[in-house]
Motif scaffolding. Sequence first.
Motif, PDB file in Angstrom:
ATOM      1  N   ALA A  87       0.829  -1.210   0.000  1.00  0.00           N
ATOM      2  CA  ALA A  87       0.000   0.000   0.000  1.00  0.00           C
ATOM      3  C   ALA A  87       0.860   1.256   0.000  1.00  0.00           C
ATOM      4  O   ALA A  87       0.608   2.196  -0.759  1.00  0.00           O
ATOM      5  CB  ALA A  87      -0.938  -0.010   1.209  1.00  0.00           C
ATOM      6  N   ILE A  91       0.380   4.251  -2.710  1.00  0.00           N
ATOM      7  CA  ILE A  91      -0.414   5.384  -2.219  1.00  0.00           C
ATOM      8  C   ILE A  91       0.521   6.564  -1.982  1.00  0.00           C
ATOM      9  O   ILE A  91       1.426   6.474  -1.149  1.00  0.00           O
ATOM     10  CB  ILE A  91      -1.147   5.026  -0.904  1.00  0.00           C
ATOM     11  N   HIS A  93       2.071   9.453  -0.266  1.00  0.00           N
ATOM     12  CA  HIS A  93       1.943   9.884   1.118  1.00  0.00           C
ATOM     13  C   HIS A  93       3.260  10.474   1.632  1.00  0.00           C
ATOM     14  O   HIS A  93       4.324  10.197   1.089  1.00  0.00           O
ATOM     15  CB  HIS A  93       1.544   8.700   2.008  1.00  0.00           C
ATOM     16  N   HIS A 120      -2.421  11.423  -0.930  1.00  0.00           N
ATOM     17  CA  HIS A 120      -3.016  11.872  -2.197  1.00  0.00           C
ATOM     18  C   HIS A 120      -2.958  13.399  -2.322  1.00  0.00           C
ATOM     19  O   HIS A 120      -3.931  14.048  -2.704  1.00  0.00           O
ATOM     20  CB  HIS A 120      -4.455  11.368  -2.345  1.00  0.00           C
ATOM     21  N   LEU A 174      -7.946   0.029   0.426  1.00  0.00           N
ATOM     22  CA  LEU A 174      -7.982   1.388   0.940  1.00  0.00           C
ATOM     23  C   LEU A 174      -9.394   1.930   0.771  1.00  0.00           C
ATOM     24  O   LEU A 174      -9.939   1.923  -0.333  1.00  0.00           O
ATOM     25  CB  LEU A 174      -6.991   2.283   0.187  1.00  0.00           C
TER      26      LEU A 174
END
Length: 194
Positions: A87, A91, A93, A120, A174
Amino acid sequence: MTTITTRPFRFDPFNHEYIDVETGELIPHITGMLEATGLIDDRWYSEESSDRGTAVHRLTHDYDLGALDVASCVSEHRGYLLGHVAAMQVIPHAWDDVEVPRVHPQLRFGGRPDRNGVIHQRKGVLEVKSGGPEKSHAIQTAMQAILVAPIYGLPPEMLLRFALYLKPNGKFKLEEHKRKADFDEARRIIRRCT
């Protein structure tokens, strides 16, 4: 980040308590408030699921802080860790805090969001879960957003809220929490319990 002045508190991780240093009073916290209002009923949680959650949080915490070498990690919960690693690789971050206890300066409730920072390309919170989705999770992330909003000088509703569901097979899901009504419920709970 904005500097926020709050009365000193002490966090007791063993008893999961937030204690006002000046008065010795216990400060209500997110998990306790969710339990007190019936949104979390831990009677249905097994000791095994509790131990798993604690272990998975420790593994993902250490990974996000760069204190864990995934290749040499030996754990019965390694699959959950691999889901988290996967993840974090996809993602976007940049975490400001990883499981940092804090107390809201005005509302006087405590909590320890799993992650807060940029996700994001916007400020937000991320809750790591080793079980399946529950109704309380969206309220929990709303309460976390209320808790960290003063740091960012933003209304809580402007923060993104996510739950990251990790699977034992190294997969993840998610889920974004978008309902504004979650904040209404979160504020009702905070008013009732503080």
